[in-house]
Every structure is written in C-alpha cells, then in structure tokens.
Design a protein around this motif. Sequence first.
Motif, PDB file in Angstrom:
ATOM      1  N   CYS A 437      31.823  40.388  42.926  1.00 33.15           N
ATOM      2  CA  CYS A 437      30.850  39.963  41.899  1.00 33.15           C
ATOM      3  C   CYS A 437      30.990  40.814  40.637  1.00 33.15           C
ATOM      4  CB  CYS A 437      29.430  40.054  42.446  1.00 33.15           C
ATOM      5  SG  CYS A 437      29.033  38.773  43.656  1.00 33.15           S
ATOM      6  N   HIS A 438      31.151  42.123  40.818  1.00 35.12           N
ATOM      7  CA  HIS A 438      31.300  43.017  39.660  1.00 35.12           C
ATOM      8  C   HIS A 438      32.555  42.655  38.866  1.00 35.12           C
ATOM      9  CE1 HIS A 438      31.441  46.635  37.191  1.00 35.12           C
ATOM     10  NE2 HIS A 438      32.708  46.764  37.556  1.00 35.12           N
ATOM     11  N   ALA A 439      33.669  42.410  39.558  1.00 35.85           N
ATOM     12  CA  ALA A 439      34.921  42.079  38.873  1.00 35.85           C
ATOM     13  C   ALA A 439      34.783  40.791  38.074  1.00 35.85           C
ATOM     14  CB  ALA A 439      36.055  41.962  39.887  1.00 35.85           C
ATOM     15  N   VAL A 440      34.119  39.790  38.650  1.00 34.90           N
ATOM     16  CA  VAL A 440      33.924  38.506  37.974  1.00 34.90           C
ATOM     17  C   VAL A 440      33.036  38.677  36.741  1.00 34.90           C
ATOM     18  CG1 VAL A 440      32.815  36.243  38.212  1.00 34.90           C
ATOM     19  CG2 VAL A 440      34.375  37.071  39.991  1.00 34.90           C
ATOM     20  N   GLU A 441      31.993  39.491  36.870  1.00 31.11           N
ATOM     21  CA  GLU A 441      31.094  39.739  35.736  1.00 31.11           C
ATOM     22  C   GLU A 441      31.810  40.517  34.626  1.00 31.11           C
ATOM     23  OE1 GLU A 441      27.827  41.811  37.433  1.00 31.11           O
ATOM     24  OE2 GLU A 441      27.043  40.044  38.513  1.00 31.11           O
ATOM     25  N   TYR A 442      32.722  41.378  35.004  1.00 34.44           N
ATOM     26  CA  TYR A 442      33.451  42.221  34.051  1.00 34.44           C
ATOM     27  C   TYR A 442      34.512  41.436  33.290  1.00 34.44           C
ATOM     28  CZ  TYR A 442      36.099  46.316  32.394  1.00 34.44           C
ATOM     29  OH  TYR A 442      36.734  47.248  31.610  1.00 34.44           O
ATOM     30  N   ALA A 443      35.038  40.382  33.924  1.00 35.31           N
ATOM     31  CA  ALA A 443      36.150  39.627  33.351  1.00 35.31           C
ATOM     32  C   ALA A 443      35.737  38.835  32.115  1.00 35.31           C
ATOM     33  CB  ALA A 443      36.735  38.692  34.401  1.00 35.31           C
ATOM     34  N   LYS A 444      36.726  38.640  31.228  1.00 27.92           N
ATOM     35  CA  LYS A 444      36.535  37.856  30.016  1.00 27.92           C
ATOM     36  C   LYS A 444      37.646  36.803  29.916  1.00 27.92           C
ATOM     37  CE  LYS A 444      36.619  41.508  27.356  1.00 27.92           C
ATOM     38  NZ  LYS A 444      36.490  42.484  26.249  1.00 27.92           N
ATOM     39  N   GLU A 445      37.531  35.937  28.933  1.00 30.68           N
ATOM     40  CA  GLU A 445      38.513  34.879  28.753  1.00 30.68           C
ATOM     41  C   GLU A 445      39.930  35.462  28.660  1.00 30.68           C
ATOM     42  OE1 GLU A 445      39.488  31.156  25.712  1.00 30.68           O
ATOM     43  OE2 GLU A 445      37.562  32.207  25.614  1.00 30.68           O
ATOM     44  N   GLY A 446      40.854  34.857  29.391  1.00 29.90           N
ATOM     45  CA  GLY A 446      42.241  35.302  29.387  1.00 29.90           C
ATOM     46  C   GLY A 446      42.581  36.305  30.477  1.00 29.90           C
ATOM     47  N   ASP A 447      41.565  36.859  31.152  1.00 33.46           N
ATOM     48  CA  ASP A 447      41.791  37.850  32.214  1.00 33.46           C
ATOM     49  C   ASP A 447      42.176  37.168  33.530  1.00 33.46           C
ATOM     50  OD1 ASP A 447      41.039  39.758  30.385  1.00 33.46           O
ATOM     51  OD2 ASP A 447      39.071  40.151  31.278  1.00 33.46           O
ATOM     52  N   ILE A 448      42.770  37.955  34.422  1.00 37.79           N
ATOM     53  CA  ILE A 448      43.014  37.527  35.802  1.00 37.79           C
ATOM     54  C   ILE A 448      42.368  38.552  36.734  1.00 37.79           C
ATOM     55  CG2 ILE A 448      44.741  37.205  37.623  1.00 37.79           C
ATOM     56  CD1 ILE A 448      46.659  36.155  35.570  1.00 37.79           C
ATOM     57  N   VAL A 449      41.582  38.063  37.681  1.00 39.10           N
ATOM     58  CA  VAL A 449      40.991  38.926  38.709  1.00 39.10           C
ATOM     59  C   VAL A 449      41.814  38.780  39.982  1.00 39.10           C
ATOM     60  CG1 VAL A 449      38.949  39.436  40.090  1.00 39.10           C
ATOM     61  CG2 VAL A 449      38.677  38.663  37.719  1.00 39.10           C
ATOM     62  N   ILE A 450      42.507  39.832  40.353  1.00 43.02           N
ATOM     63  CA  ILE A 450      43.284  39.843  41.602  1.00 43.02           C
ATOM     64  C   ILE A 450      42.393  40.378  42.718  1.00 43.02           C
ATOM     65  CG2 ILE A 450      45.278  40.826  42.799  1.00 43.02           C
ATOM     66  CD1 ILE A 450      46.215  39.038  40.615  1.00 43.02           C
ATOM     67  N   ILE A 451      42.266  39.608  43.794  1.00 45.86           N
ATOM     68  CA  ILE A 451      41.494  40.050  44.962  1.00 45.86           C
ATOM     69  C   ILE A 451      42.486  40.162  46.114  1.00 45.86           C
ATOM     70  CG2 ILE A 451      39.544  39.570  46.483  1.00 45.86           C
ATOM     71  CD1 ILE A 451      38.431  37.798  44.191  1.00 45.86           C
ATOM     72  N   ALA A 452      42.852  41.399  46.430  1.00 46.97           N
ATOM     73  CA  ALA A 452      43.980  41.628  47.339  1.00 46.97           C
ATOM     74  C   ALA A 452      43.543  42.205  48.682  1.00 46.97           C
ATOM     75  CB  ALA A 452      44.981  42.570  46.675  1.00 46.97           C
ATOM     76  N   GLY A 453      44.357  41.921  49.702  1.00 41.86           N
ATOM     77  CA  GLY A 453      44.212  42.610  50.980  1.00 41.86           C
ATOM     78  C   GLY A 453      43.853  41.744  52.159  1.00 41.86           C
ATOM     79  N   LYS A 454      43.020  40.689  51.943  1.00 41.99           N
ATOM     80  CA  LYS A 454      42.557  39.907  53.086  1.00 41.99           C
ATOM     81  C   LYS A 454      43.075  38.475  53.091  1.00 41.99           C
ATOM     82  CE  LYS A 454      38.408  40.498  54.598  1.00 41.99           C
ATOM     83  NZ  LYS A 454      38.897  40.914  55.946  1.00 41.99           N
ATOM     84  N   GLY A 455      43.356  37.934  51.918  1.00 42.78           N
ATOM     85  CA  GLY A 455      43.988  36.621  51.850  1.00 42.78           C
ATOM     86  C   GLY A 455      43.258  35.542  52.622  1.00 42.78           C
ATOM     87  N   HIS A 456      43.919  35.031  53.652  1.00 40.00           N
ATOM     88  CA  HIS A 456      43.401  33.922  54.449  1.00 40.00           C
ATOM     89  C   HIS A 456      42.279  34.326  55.400  1.00 40.00           C
ATOM     90  CE1 HIS A 456      46.153  36.093  57.038  1.00 40.00           C
ATOM     91  NE2 HIS A 456      45.478  35.596  58.058  1.00 40.00           N
ATOM     92  N   GLU A 457      42.082  35.619  55.628  1.00 44.67           N
ATOM     93  CA  GLU A 457      41.135  36.065  56.654  1.00 44.67           C
ATOM     94  C   GLU A 457      39.716  35.586  56.344  1.00 44.67           C
ATOM     95  OE1 GLU A 457      43.412  40.219  57.963  1.00 44.67           O
ATOM     96  OE2 GLU A 457      41.520  40.308  56.872  1.00 44.67           O
ATOM     97  N   THR A 458      39.005  35.225  57.378  1.00 41.77           N
ATOM     98  CA  THR A 458      37.630  34.744  57.221  1.00 41.77           C
ATOM     99  C   THR A 458      36.637  35.660  57.928  1.00 41.77           C
ATOM    100  OG1 THR A 458      37.901  33.309  59.154  1.00 41.77           O
ATOM    101  CG2 THR A 458      38.342  32.337  56.995  1.00 41.77           C
ATOM    102  N   TYR A 459      36.988  36.927  58.018  1.00 38.57           N
ATOM    103  CA  TYR A 459      36.144  37.887  58.714  1.00 38.57           C
ATOM    104  C   TYR A 459      36.323  39.264  58.103  1.00 38.57           C
ATOM    105  CZ  TYR A 459      40.697  38.820  60.750  1.00 38.57           C
ATOM    106  OH  TYR A 459      42.032  39.096  60.893  1.00 38.57           O
ATOM    107  N   GLN A 460      35.376  40.163  58.421  1.00 40.07           N
ATOM    108  CA  GLN A 460      35.505  41.568  58.051  1.00 40.07           C
ATOM    109  C   GLN A 460      35.062  42.402  59.251  1.00 40.07           C
ATOM    110  OE1 GLN A 460      33.340  42.778  54.517  1.00 40.07           O
ATOM    111  NE2 GLN A 460      34.809  44.401  54.053  1.00 40.07           N
ATOM    112  N   ILE A 461      35.904  43.369  59.611  1.00 43.25           N
ATOM    113  CA  ILE A 461      35.689  44.134  60.842  1.00 43.25           C
ATOM    114  C   ILE A 461      35.082  45.501  60.531  1.00 43.25           C
ATOM    115  CG2 ILE A 461      36.774  45.060  62.932  1.00 43.25           C
ATOM    116  CD1 ILE A 461      39.119  43.115  62.389  1.00 43.25           C
ATOM    117  N   PHE A 462      33.921  45.769  61.146  1.00 46.12           N
ATOM    118  CA  PHE A 462      33.224  47.049  61.022  1.00 46.12           C
ATOM    119  C   PHE A 462      33.193  47.732  62.383  1.00 46.12           C
ATOM    120  CE2 PHE A 462      31.627  44.400  57.578  1.00 46.12           C
ATOM    121  CZ  PHE A 462      31.678  45.278  56.489  1.00 46.12           C
TER     122      PHE A 462
END
Length: 484
Positions: A437-462
């Motif tokens: 959410c912070h990255a999306v709010e920070y972004a402006k026109e022309g930017d790219i937000v890369i969200i790396a590491g989990k890709g296809h995964e639909t879970y988070q392990i704690f």
Amino acid sequence: MNLLDLLDSIEYSVLQGSSEIEVNHIAYDSRKVEKGDLFVCITGFQTDGHGYAKKAVENGAIAILCEKAIEGIPTDITIIQTDNTRKAIAMISSNFYHHPSEEMNVIGVTGTNGKTTTTYLMKSILDKIGHKVGVIGTIENRIGEKVIPTERTTPESLELQALLRQMKEEEVTDVVMEVSSHSLDLHRVDGIRYRVGIFTNLTQDHLDYHKTMENYKKAKSLLFQRCEGSVINVDDPAGEYMVEQSKGKVLTFGIENKADLQAEEIHISADGVHFVLEYNTKRYPVMIHTPGRFSIYNALGAIGASLLLGIDMDTIIKGLAENSGVSGRFQRVKSKRGYHAIVDYAHTPDGLENILNTAKEFVEGRVITVFGCGGDRDRTKRPIMGEIAGNLSDYCVITSDNPRTEDPVAILADVEQGVKKTGCDYVKFVDRREAICHAVEYAKEGDIVIIAGKGHETYQIFPDKTIHFDDVEEVRKAFGEDAI
C-alpha cells in the motif's frame, strides 16, 4: 505386486522373512500404511523413518525396507536392508507403476531461475502441435487443462511416479517438469527416463542445503547425466560444465557466447521481446510476450528442446508467440493512474537483478521495489539482495516474505545492511500488505512498482500460522477503482 519384482535393480539383503510376497502398496509415512503394504524407512532431516517401523507394522505393513537393523519387529514381517532407501524408493516406485516415463516424452528443466516460465513455453509449443501435455512444477501440476495443486517443485518419488502413471492413463504424450537440485540430490527423480534436459542458469540459492556453489552445481548436473538430449545455456559460467556432464546430444544457446542457438537484434519493451534467432545458418524472427533478456534465455531453452523432439521451427515460433505469460512471473497489474506494478517470484540475487534491469529498460519514471527474504533459508543472500535492490531502484520498501520460524524484524535488518551501502532511499514495513500500500501511494505517473519474492504464491508463512496472501490481489486492492 510381488516384492521380488519391486526390488528389481536394487541391491539388498533379506534380514528376515521372504522377498517373495505380494505387496499391495508402498508408503514412507507410517500414518498412511494400510494392510499388506511395504513400509520404506527414510532418514529425513527432522525425523527418522526407522523409528516408525513398529507403528507401520501395527497399521498393517507386511514388509519393511530399511538402511539399518530394526529391533522388535515380529518374525512374520519381512525386513529388507539396502544402503540408501531414498534411492531404493525411487526405483521401487518406478517398478510399482510400471515405468510410466518410458511411455511419454519427459522434458526436465533445471536451473536457479527460469524453470517455471520455460516449462510453460514448452507447453505452448507442444499444445500447438496438438499434444496433450503434463506439467509438474512450482506453481501447479497440470494434466492437459486440469490443474492439480502442488506442494513442492518436484514431488517425492512415490507421488511423482504415481502422477506420471496418472498422466499416461489420461493420454498425456509429453511431460514438462521442473527438476530441483534437491530432487536430484535426494534421488526423487531416479528411475525417470528423460528425453531432453534444459539448463537455464546457476546463481546463488539453496546454500542452506547445498552449503557451497560447487555442490549446488554438481547436483544440477545430475540431470544431464541421464538425458538423451541436453539444451545448455553457455552464457552461464556453469554452462560449459553442464555440457561436459551431458551424455546425449547437446544443443547450446546464448546471446553473448557463440552457440548453436544464437539470439541477435534484440528489442525489449514493456510488451515483450523481439529478437532474431540464428540456427544452422538460417535466421528466424521471434516474439515473446514477457519482457527481459532472461525471457530470451527461457525461449532459447524451449526452442532447443523442441528441436530435439523433432518439432519444426515455424511451429515452435508460433507456439512461443501464443504464450501470454505465467502467473507471478513478471506479471503486470495496470492502473489508470499512469503507473503500474509488476509481481514477480524473484527471490534470489540474480532473479532480482534480472527483473530490475528489465524494468529499467522501459520505465519512464522511477523504479520502486517492494521485497524481502524468506526465513529459514540462505541468510547470506539477504544483504546481497538488499544491495542489488538499492543499486537498481530509486526507492526500496523492505518487507516480510515468508518469515517461517524466524523473527521478521531480524530478517529485514539483514536485508537493510545491503540497501544502506547504496545510499538508496528506503523504508521498512514488517507487514507486507502495508508495504505494498505504501509503495502504491508513493508512486507517481510513469513509475513502476516491483513487488518481488512471492510471485504466484497465495500464502504467507509465519511461525504459528499460514495465512492467505496474494501479491496480485493486494496490489489490485491498493489500486482500488483505478486497477485495470
């Protein structure tokens, strides 16, 4: 099936009972044993199957395969001893399911990065010639268009052979499978006949298991020692070694180094890649929908394997053009705000560097990178990935990946060491949703937000739970009504 037939091609000794008995099924988990089964004692990293032999007998096992003597087993139970039960169960499973890999074309793909995309490029090509394709990999297992959930890149040998037999019974002609270094080292894929093997690349990963890059390289090379044909990336430093280890026909591919399959005249955009392929003195225009030089390597590997299977070049190129991309692999999420996000599975130094370099080739504004590192995995790569992200991004958002049993704050601190070296602006959010959410709010026109590491995964392990978490879903929520 007769136990004697199951043990074919395995060196063993009978400690107790008879090997000429009928066995209903095979199990390596004592809880899954049923009456008349063979129980295989596997020494694991956390538990030792030998300690569950008595429980297996109580549940109905009539025979036990072990590496060391087991006390207290009734005398009417057959006990077979062999040096390595991991190797043995792979061969036994192949025998039990009547060697399904010998009835299909099996294509194995190994390497640190690019395995999943390469398997789906192969599927697109094989679909083009009307073959029914089975896929075994990180995202899912698939029989034709039917999806079967998966838990690991390469299943255990027993489940793998069962899956291959199921594929054959459902009229699959070709199987494209990701072959992990773990599965090679732990003998999960022993007993499989590979028509073709593809080597994508070798970069730092899994050192928590392999300890050294040399061990990692040797594990990967085991695939090519058993393939009828091999397709090798010779731009990778390990490529020459893989060629040396290959036993069958070899096709090489590359961009920088001279190879059988050579990519030239490369044009990369946000919509994909165009390049010219030179092969056997002929030149062919190729288009693929995923951007990046890494996509070219994946395509070259798939082209080489297809050629070894006897598919003509025009059909191969048409099949590649029809592949629209793979879930969680440079997957774009567009926004009406004039910028977009890219979700990618990049979880290694090389993988992260590849996607960031690709983004920089066509970004009009800034590269904003959201990333972290997994817990209970190779810790040495954390500051390395931090430094790569800092060098290639305009702004970094360090966050949690799958913390597993580790303290997520400590993981973020390890990554932070690398980012600090670069002087790149950054923030830290333990909560991955907040980070996106912070990255999306920070972004402006022309930017790219890369969200790396989990890709296809639909879970988070704690440490205490596993929750539903999907990066694509989260970035769409963050875009809100502006998501396209």
